[in-house]
Design an enzyme around this catalytic site. Structure first.
Site, PDB file in Angstrom:
ATOM      1  N   HIS A  33      30.808  13.210  20.571  1.00 36.59           N
ATOM      2  CA  HIS A  33      31.700  13.859  19.603  1.00 36.59           C
ATOM      3  C   HIS A  33      32.936  14.305  20.365  1.00 36.59           C
ATOM      4  O   HIS A  33      32.819  15.105  21.305  1.00 36.59           O
ATOM      5  CB  HIS A  33      31.027  15.075  18.969  1.00 36.59           C
ATOM      6  CG  HIS A  33      29.733  14.730  18.299  1.00 36.59           C
ATOM      7  ND1 HIS A  33      29.640  14.502  16.945  1.00 36.59           N
ATOM      8  CD2 HIS A  33      28.473  14.547  18.785  1.00 36.59           C
ATOM      9  CE1 HIS A  33      28.383  14.204  16.632  1.00 36.59           C
ATOM     10  NE2 HIS A  33      27.658  14.227  17.735  1.00 36.59           N
ATOM     11  N   HIS A 211      23.180  10.624  12.338  1.00 36.92           N
ATOM     12  CA  HIS A 211      22.253  11.492  13.069  1.00 36.92           C
ATOM     13  C   HIS A 211      21.004  11.640  12.188  1.00 36.92           C
ATOM     14  O   HIS A 211      21.126  11.939  10.988  1.00 36.92           O
ATOM     15  CB  HIS A 211      22.833  12.884  13.270  1.00 36.92           C
ATOM     16  CG  HIS A 211      23.884  12.985  14.335  1.00 36.92           C
ATOM     17  ND1 HIS A 211      25.008  12.225  14.346  1.00 36.92           N
ATOM     18  CD2 HIS A 211      23.949  13.795  15.432  1.00 36.92           C
ATOM     19  CE1 HIS A 211      25.746  12.551  15.406  1.00 36.92           C
ATOM     20  NE2 HIS A 211      25.125  13.499  16.082  1.00 36.92           N
ATOM     21  N   GLU A 214      16.805  14.629  14.749  1.00 32.98           N
ATOM     22  CA  GLU A 214      17.096  15.506  15.897  1.00 32.98           C
ATOM     23  C   GLU A 214      16.297  16.807  15.668  1.00 32.98           C
ATOM     24  O   GLU A 214      15.426  17.153  16.449  1.00 32.98           O
ATOM     25  CB  GLU A 214      18.603  15.788  15.974  1.00 32.98           C
ATOM     26  CG  GLU A 214      19.006  16.732  17.110  1.00 32.98           C
ATOM     27  CD  GLU A 214      20.496  17.110  17.068  1.00 32.98           C
ATOM     28  OE1 GLU A 214      21.142  16.925  16.008  1.00 32.98           O
ATOM     29  OE2 GLU A 214      21.002  17.607  18.107  1.00 32.98           O
ATOM     30  N   ASP A 292      26.631  13.342  23.999  1.00 27.98           N
ATOM     31  CA  ASP A 292      26.727  14.117  22.752  1.00 27.98           C
ATOM     32  C   ASP A 292      27.936  15.072  22.759  1.00 27.98           C
ATOM     33  O   ASP A 292      28.983  14.741  22.202  1.00 27.98           O
ATOM     34  CB  ASP A 292      25.418  14.877  22.507  1.00 27.98           C
ATOM     35  CG  ASP A 292      25.176  15.211  21.041  1.00 27.98           C
ATOM     36  OD1 ASP A 292      26.011  14.844  20.196  1.00 27.98           O
ATOM     37  OD2 ASP A 292      24.142  15.839  20.734  1.00 27.98           O
ATOM     38  N   ASP A 293      27.776  16.229  23.371  1.00 28.52           N
ATOM     39  CA  ASP A 293      28.864  17.228  23.440  1.00 28.52           C
ATOM     40  C   ASP A 293      28.935  17.767  24.871  1.00 28.52           C
ATOM     41  O   ASP A 293      28.505  18.900  25.146  1.00 28.52           O
ATOM     42  CB  ASP A 293      28.558  18.375  22.464  1.00 28.52           C
ATOM     43  CG  ASP A 293      28.435  17.871  21.042  1.00 28.52           C
ATOM     44  OD1 ASP A 293      29.472  17.592  20.419  1.00 28.52           O
ATOM     45  OD2 ASP A 293      27.289  17.711  20.560  1.00 28.52           O
TER      46      ASP A 293
HETATM   47  N1  HPA Z   1      23.931  17.063  15.941  1.00 32.25           N
HETATM   48  C1  HPA Z   1      24.530  17.263  14.771  1.00 32.25           C
HETATM   49  N2  HPA Z   1      25.836  17.485  14.655  1.00 32.25           N
HETATM   50  C2  HPA Z   1      26.572  17.484  15.755  1.00 32.25           C
HETATM   51  C3  HPA Z   1      26.011  17.294  16.986  1.00 32.25           C
HETATM   52  C4  HPA Z   1      24.620  17.047  17.097  1.00 32.25           C
HETATM   53  O1  HPA Z   1      24.018  16.848  18.161  1.00 32.25           O
HETATM   54  N3  HPA Z   1      27.028  17.386  17.878  1.00 32.25           N
HETATM   55  C5  HPA Z   1      28.162  17.605  17.172  1.00 32.25           C
HETATM   56  N4  HPA Z   1      27.888  17.680  15.879  1.00 32.25           N
HETATM   57 ZN    ZN Z   2      25.628  14.186  18.030  1.00 29.23          ZN
END
Ligand code: HPA
Ligand code: ZN
Length: 348
Positions: A33, A211, A214, A292-293
């Site tokens: 992201h 997604h 998770e 991811d982030d």
């Molecule tokens: N999950 C859901 N939304 C998100 C994520 C994630 O890992 N990272 C940034 N937005």
């Molecule tokens: Zn993500």
């Protein structure tokens, strides 16, 4: 004696250690992201030049706030951080800083998610966001030779109607966007909520990804497959609770974009040693490693690979499989995939 010596030298030369292999092999990132690459230093710089107040006095204070017990904890801070981004140059600087990390870590291809609604909700235009990101993509191609594509992600805590509005706003920039995704708060926001907008997005030529699994249950992965017709699953960890689903993912070669440090920081796993990545590979699932982030979860691609390889004692062969999967299950053309796969095959 002399021969023995020569033999051991060759052996050392041929078996580069796993850490060096990880750092140097060309690789692709499939789950990233761009708003999640916002390092505190750059956040401060942009907040200052835009004269936007942020609730922190120092970079250290920001970093201290990065303690999450679940996805929502993180999202609250992630959206607050993104609120200092106002102008095209802000999105350019953010994206260029990420590409610099890619260049340093031998990430040669990346599929970048961006959340238009995080910005349009604050009055920043779609055009401002995409123009800044697009200029950085072009410069990164020229300066570092990095290829990239864009995944426009709908925020699942907002309505489907809102996502339709975003789809509409994206149409003048359709040629710059490869795929649509689904992110934000998973629990209580199942893929079925977005069936119609995904159908419309596919009609416009976007590849669907989402997604799923998770924090949400395996049922959400079924929905993503059956209702959204996704080509790839972001995270997908909870598929492991459902044997029939695992078989389907294996049979249909639906890849999972796994994010080890994200899973650790958001407490999807308590310890990296408990991470199911090796199990996924052993089951025949097409797993990849991603950050991811990275600004929030403590590391970019190589940190993710290095830490998970150490925790699970991954072999060089397993790392190679993960890296090959990153190209094989990218959204590149078959010719482009082949070009990169040959590079990985020949890399020693
Ligand atoms: N999950 C859901 N939304 C998100 C994520 C994630 O890992 N990272 C940034 N937005
Ligand atoms: Zn993500």
């Amino acid at each position: 004696m002399k021969f023995l010596h020569l033999f051991s030298f060759l052996k050392i030369k041929n078996s580069m250690n796993v850490a060096d292999y990880i750092k140097k092999v060309p690789k692709a990132e499939l789950h990233l992201h761009i708003e999640g690459t916002f390092e505190p230093e750059l956040m401060f710089e942009i907040a200052q030049r835009n004269k936007v107040e942020i609730p922190y006095q120092s970079v250290e204070e920001v970093k201290k706030a990065y303690q999450f017990s679940c996805l929502q904890d993180f999202l609250d801070i992630y959206y607050a951080g993104a609120s200092v981004l106002l102008y095209e140059k802000d999105f350019y600087d953010l994206t260029m800083a990420y590409f610099k990390h890619c260049a340093e870590e031998n990430v040669v291809h990346t599929e970048i998610m961006f959340d238009p609604q995080t910005h349009t909700k604050r009055g920043v235009s779609f055009e401002t966001v995409i123009n800044g990101i697009q200029k950085a993509r072009e410069d990164a191609k020229e300066k570092y030779g990095i290829s990239s594509l864009l995944i426009m992600s709908y925020l699942r805590h907002l309505s489907e109607e809102d996502a339709f509005e975003t789809l509409e706003q994206s149409l003048p920039y359709k040629h710059l966007i490869k795929a649509v995704g689904l992110d934000s708060s998973e629990k209580g926001n199942p893929p079925s909520k977005f069936q119609k907008v995904f159908e419309a997005s596919v009609k416009e030529g976007y590849v669907p990804v989402a997604h799923a699994g998770e924090e949400g249950p395996a049922e959400y992965i079924w929905e993503a497959l059956d209702l959204l017709k996704i080509a790839r699953i972001d995270h997908g960890n909870n598929c492991l609770t459902d044997e029939v689903l695992v078989k389907r993912l294996v049979d249909e070669k639906i890849a999972l974009t796994v994010c080890p440090l994200s899973n650790l920081e958001l407490q999807v796993v308590k310890n990296l040693k408990d991470h199911p990545l090796k199990k996924m590979l052993n089951l025949g699932l097409k797993a990849t490693v991603n950050s991811d982030d990275p600004a929030y979860f403590g590391g970019y691609m190589n940190a993710n690979f290095l830490q998970i390889a150490e925790a699970l004692d991954l072999t060089q062969e397993e790392i190679k499989t993960l890296v090959k999967n990153s190209f094989e299950y990218s959204l590149l053309s078959d010719d482009e995939k082949q070009k990169y796969l040959i590079q990985v095959e020949n890399f020693e």
